[in-house]
Scaffold this motif. Structure first.
Motif: not given
Length: 85
Positions: A45-48, A51, A54
């Motif tokens: 999963s990605l953030k910022g 968000a 993936c």
């Protein structure tokens, strides 16, 4: 696009080939959670600002960005060099 010729023209042969392989895995997967079982994908999963999206590894620095729409449906968002930004 989903042809090897098209993908190779966009990304180069090595990345294009991986891109086509990843699409095949996505099409063959019934549930999003099954993707985590494919260790080679290195799905995370990605953030910022990313968000809710993936990433999965293509080659070296290149990754395929996807977004889960439903448990059995994803949207292809991008192919990117994640050391390029």
């Amino acid at each position: 696009g989903s042809s090897l010729v098209e993908a190779s023209r966009l990304f180069g042969v090595a990345i294009g080939r991986k891109y086509i392989q990843r699409l095949a895995v996505l099409r063959a997967t019934d549930k999003f959670s099954q993707l985590y079982g494919h260790r080679a994908l290195r799905l995370h999963s990605l953030k910022g600002k990313r968000a809710g999206q993936c990433a999965m590894t293509l080659t070296g620095n290149y990754r395929l960005i996807i977004e889960k729409i439903k448990d059995d449906k994803v949207r292809i968002m991008d192919v990117e060099d994640y050391h390029g930004d």
